[in-house]
Scaffold this motif. Structure first.
Motif, PDB file in Angstrom:
ATOM      1  N   ILE A  12       0.843  -1.181   0.000  1.00 44.65           N
ATOM      2  CA  ILE A  12       0.000   0.000   0.000  1.00 44.65           C
ATOM      3  C   ILE A  12       0.886   1.241   0.000  1.00 44.65           C
ATOM      4  CG2 ILE A  12      -0.213   0.005   2.533  1.00 44.65           C
ATOM      5  CD1 ILE A  12      -3.105   1.033   2.102  1.00 44.65           C
ATOM      6  N   GLN A  13       0.499   2.221  -0.774  1.00 42.95           N
ATOM      7  CA  GLN A  13       1.251   3.471  -0.867  1.00 42.95           C
ATOM      8  C   GLN A  13       0.502   4.526  -0.064  1.00 42.95           C
ATOM      9  OE1 GLN A  13       1.508   5.141  -4.784  1.00 42.95           O
ATOM     10  NE2 GLN A  13       3.068   6.606  -4.215  1.00 42.95           N
ATOM     11  N   TYR A  14       1.233   5.229   0.792  1.00 44.92           N
ATOM     12  CA  TYR A  14       0.640   6.304   1.573  1.00 44.92           C
ATOM     13  C   TYR A  14       1.301   7.628   1.233  1.00 44.92           C
ATOM     14  CZ  TYR A  14      -1.797   3.141   4.765  1.00 44.92           C
ATOM     15  OH  TYR A  14      -2.633   2.202   5.309  1.00 44.92           O
ATOM     16  N   ALA A  15       0.486   8.666   1.172  1.00 43.22           N
ATOM     17  CA  ALA A  15       0.995  10.037   1.158  1.00 43.22           C
ATOM     18  C   ALA A  15       1.257  10.363   2.619  1.00 43.22           C
ATOM     19  CB  ALA A  15      -0.033  10.983   0.558  1.00 43.22           C
ATOM     20  N   LEU A  16       2.446  10.878   2.928  1.00 48.49           N
ATOM     21  CA  LEU A  16       2.838  11.140   4.308  1.00 48.49           C
ATOM     22  C   LEU A  16       3.203  12.607   4.493  1.00 48.49           C
ATOM     23  CD1 LEU A  16       5.099   7.996   4.743  1.00 48.49           C
ATOM     24  CD2 LEU A  16       2.723   8.255   5.443  1.00 48.49           C
ATOM     25  N   LYS A  17       3.129  13.060   5.739  1.00 49.38           N
ATOM     26  CA  LYS A  17       3.460  14.445   6.073  1.00 49.38           C
ATOM     27  C   LYS A  17       4.129  14.452   7.441  1.00 49.38           C
ATOM     28  CE  LYS A  17       1.296  18.966   6.561  1.00 49.38           C
ATOM     29  NZ  LYS A  17       0.030  19.703   6.527  1.00 49.38           N
ATOM     30  N   CYS A  18       5.242  15.190   7.555  1.00 52.37           N
ATOM     31  CA  CYS A  18       5.939  15.257   8.840  1.00 52.37           C
ATOM     32  C   CYS A  18       5.441  16.472   9.631  1.00 52.37           C
ATOM     33  CB  CYS A  18       7.452  15.312   8.656  1.00 52.37           C
ATOM     34  SG  CYS A  18       8.093  16.939   8.191  1.00 52.37           S
ATOM     35  N   ALA A  19       5.884  16.568  10.862  1.00 52.26           N
ATOM     36  CA  ALA A  19       5.467  17.661  11.743  1.00 52.26           C
ATOM     37  C   ALA A  19       5.921  19.026  11.222  1.00 52.26           C
ATOM     38  CB  ALA A  19       6.019  17.428  13.153  1.00 52.26           C
ATOM     39  N   GLU A  20       6.940  19.045  10.348  1.00 50.20           N
ATOM     40  CA  GLU A  20       7.439  20.297   9.768  1.00 50.20           C
ATOM     41  C   GLU A  20       6.695  20.674   8.502  1.00 50.20           C
ATOM     42  OE1 GLU A  20       9.727  22.157  11.388  1.00 50.20           O
ATOM     43  OE2 GLU A  20       9.609  20.625  12.953  1.00 50.20           O
ATOM     44  N   GLY A  21       5.760  19.829   8.060  1.00 52.84           N
ATOM     45  CA  GLY A  21       4.950  20.130   6.884  1.00 52.84           C
ATOM     46  C   GLY A  21       5.480  19.578   5.576  1.00 52.84           C
ATOM     47  N   HIS A  22       6.590  18.828   5.608  1.00 54.36           N
ATOM     48  CA  HIS A  22       7.119  18.232   4.380  1.00 54.36           C
ATOM     49  C   HIS A  22       6.238  17.055   3.968  1.00 54.36           C
ATOM     50  CE1 HIS A  22      10.905  19.807   6.396  1.00 54.36           C
ATOM     51  NE2 HIS A  22      10.683  20.613   5.365  1.00 54.36           N
ATOM     52  N   THR A  23       5.978  16.930   2.678  1.00 56.77           N
ATOM     53  CA  THR A  23       5.156  15.827   2.187  1.00 56.77           C
ATOM     54  C   THR A  23       5.988  14.903   1.312  1.00 56.77           C
ATOM     55  OG1 THR A  23       4.419  17.128   0.289  1.00 56.77           O
ATOM     56  CG2 THR A  23       3.027  17.179   2.256  1.00 56.77           C
ATOM     57  N   PHE A  24       5.674  13.630   1.385  1.00 54.98           N
ATOM     58  CA  PHE A  24       6.356  12.620   0.586  1.00 54.98           C
ATOM     59  C   PHE A  24       5.481  11.380   0.594  1.00 54.98           C
ATOM     60  CE2 PHE A  24       7.662  12.387   4.943  1.00 54.98           C
ATOM     61  CZ  PHE A  24       7.788  11.052   5.249  1.00 54.98           C
ATOM     62  N   ASP A  25       5.845  10.367  -0.163  1.00 55.17           N
ATOM     63  CA  ASP A  25       5.058   9.143  -0.158  1.00 55.17           C
ATOM     64  C   ASP A  25       5.983   7.945  -0.024  1.00 55.17           C
ATOM     65  OD1 ASP A  25       4.988  10.316  -3.193  1.00 55.17           O
ATOM     66  OD2 ASP A  25       5.535   8.211  -3.176  1.00 55.17           O
ATOM     67  N   SER A  26       5.402   6.831   0.421  1.00 58.09           N
ATOM     68  CA  SER A  26       6.185   5.624   0.611  1.00 58.09           C
ATOM     69  C   SER A  26       5.254   4.410   0.576  1.00 58.09           C
ATOM     70  CB  SER A  26       6.913   5.679   1.955  1.00 58.09           C
ATOM     71  OG  SER A  26       7.832   4.610   2.047  1.00 58.09           O
ATOM     72  N   TRP A  27       5.857   3.260   0.323  1.00 60.73           N
ATOM     73  CA  TRP A  27       5.119   2.002   0.238  1.00 60.73           C
ATOM     74  C   TRP A  27       5.324   1.211   1.524  1.00 60.73           C
ATOM     75  CZ3 TRP A  27       2.005   0.444  -3.729  1.00 60.73           C
ATOM     76  CH2 TRP A  27       2.078   1.190  -4.914  1.00 60.73           C
ATOM     77  N   PHE A  28       4.268   0.477   1.928  1.00 64.55           N
ATOM     78  CA  PHE A  28       4.315  -0.368   3.115  1.00 64.55           C
ATOM     79  C   PHE A  28       3.635  -1.694   2.790  1.00 64.55           C
ATOM     80  CE2 PHE A  28       4.511   3.974   4.447  1.00 64.55           C
ATOM     81  CZ  PHE A  28       5.525   3.976   5.379  1.00 64.55           C
ATOM     82  N   GLN A  29       3.989  -2.739   3.527  1.00 65.71           N
ATOM     83  CA  GLN A  29       3.381  -4.050   3.296  1.00 65.71           C
ATOM     84  C   GLN A  29       1.894  -4.033   3.579  1.00 65.71           C
ATOM     85  OE1 GLN A  29       5.708  -6.854   5.613  1.00 65.71           O
ATOM     86  NE2 GLN A  29       6.501  -7.714   3.713  1.00 65.71           N
ATOM     87  N   SER A  30       1.484  -3.257   4.575  1.00 68.76           N
ATOM     88  CA  SER A  30       0.078  -3.197   4.961  1.00 68.76           C
ATOM     89  C   SER A  30      -0.139  -1.963   5.826  1.00 68.76           C
ATOM     90  CB  SER A  30      -0.310  -4.447   5.758  1.00 68.76           C
ATOM     91  OG  SER A  30       0.392  -4.460   6.992  1.00 68.76           O
ATOM     92  N   ALA A  31      -1.402  -1.689   6.124  1.00 70.21           N
ATOM     93  CA  ALA A  31      -1.714  -0.572   7.023  1.00 70.21           C
ATOM     94  C   ALA A  31      -1.120  -0.838   8.403  1.00 70.21           C
ATOM     95  CB  ALA A  31      -3.222  -0.376   7.106  1.00 70.21           C
ATOM     96  N   ASP A  32      -1.190  -2.095   8.862  1.00 72.31           N
ATOM     97  CA  ASP A  32      -0.609  -2.447  10.159  1.00 72.31           C
ATOM     98  C   ASP A  32       0.903  -2.238  10.168  1.00 72.31           C
ATOM     99  OD1 ASP A  32      -3.066  -3.118  11.254  1.00 72.31           O
ATOM    100  OD2 ASP A  32      -2.850  -5.261  10.829  1.00 72.31           O
ATOM    101  N   ALA A  33       1.557  -2.556   9.051  1.00 70.16           N
ATOM    102  CA  ALA A  33       3.009  -2.376   8.965  1.00 70.16           C
ATOM    103  C   ALA A  33       3.362  -0.905   9.129  1.00 70.16           C
ATOM    104  CB  ALA A  33       3.541  -2.914   7.643  1.00 70.16           C
ATOM    105  N   PHE A  34       2.602  -0.008   8.471  1.00 70.45           N
ATOM    106  CA  PHE A  34       2.864   1.422   8.646  1.00 70.45           C
ATOM    107  C   PHE A  34       2.699   1.808  10.112  1.00 70.45           C
ATOM    108  CE2 PHE A  34       1.168   5.634   9.429  1.00 70.45           C
ATOM    109  CZ  PHE A  34       2.213   6.415   8.968  1.00 70.45           C
ATOM    110  N   ASP A  35       1.600   1.394  10.732  1.00 65.76           N
ATOM    111  CA  ASP A  35       1.332   1.748  12.128  1.00 65.76           C
ATOM    112  C   ASP A  35       2.455   1.282  13.047  1.00 65.76           C
ATOM    113  OD1 ASP A  35      -1.052   2.924  11.347  1.00 65.76           O
ATOM    114  OD2 ASP A  35      -2.260   1.151  11.828  1.00 65.76           O
ATOM    115  N   LYS A  36       2.930   0.051  12.853  1.00 65.88           N
ATOM    116  CA  LYS A  36       4.009  -0.487  13.692  1.00 65.88           C
ATOM    117  C   LYS A  36       5.308   0.289  13.482  1.00 65.88           C
ATOM    118  CE  LYS A  36       2.218  -5.172  14.066  1.00 65.88           C
ATOM    119  NZ  LYS A  36       2.371  -6.565  13.631  1.00 65.88           N
ATOM    120  N   LEU A  37       5.669   0.531  12.214  1.00 64.57           N
ATOM    121  CA  LEU A  37       6.915   1.234  11.916  1.00 64.57           C
ATOM    122  C   LEU A  37       6.861   2.676  12.409  1.00 64.57           C
ATOM    123  CD1 LEU A  37       7.592  -0.140   8.331  1.00 64.57           C
ATOM    124  CD2 LEU A  37       8.931  -0.613  10.387  1.00 64.57           C
TER     125      LEU A  37
END
Length: 150
Positions: free
Chosen positions: A2-27
């Protein structure tokens, strides 16, 4: 995957792939998801449009997408990412990767027990802190090194 659009606390945006929604949450919960621009580990999912397969004939004209044009995940999106990519390229071309032996090798170079040369690698937080406290000149890199294997 699964690919997620991500945003950091400083407002930078980027995207990345994860094995699953749970994998993103754990990482993310373990602080292992970092902003590609500033290195912040305070990263969350950004608002994004889902990609849904509509099952129609692929030859039929498709409505224009409302999202930004796709780009390879490795292509820098802006000037900051381009500068970071260039810094990483220069370090990797002009330094020796010593992996998880970084703290030992940096200390040996500092104490004259190993030949002086530019190195980069990985160290645990405690190891890096000890190097700094002992006056060994080190600095954290704003990216994760490519792990070199056999």
């Amino acid at each position: 995957m699964i690919q997620y659009a991500l945003k950091c606390a400083e407002g930078h945006t980027f995207d990345s792939w994860f094995q699953s929604a749970d994998a993103f949450d754990k990482l993310a919960g373990a602080g292992m998801v970092q902003c590609v621009v500033c290195g912040s580990t305070r990263v969350e999912k950004a608002l994004m449009a889902p990609r849904v397969s509509h099952g129609r004939d692929t030859d039929a004209p498709q409505p224009p997408a409302a999202e930004a044009p796709e780009r390879p995940l490795t292509a820098p999106a802006n000037a900051a990412e381009q500068a970071l990519a260039e810094l990483k390229r220069k370090i990797e071309e002009n330094s020796e990767y010593v992996g998880m032996n970084f703290a030992e090798e940096a200390r040996a170079i500092h104490e004259g027990e190993a030949p002086e040369r530019p190195i980069y690698g990985e160290a645990k937080t405690e190891e890096a802190r000890a190097l700094i406290e002992d006056g060994v000149p080190v600095t954290p890199l704003p990216f994760l090194p490519n792990r070199k294997a056999n």
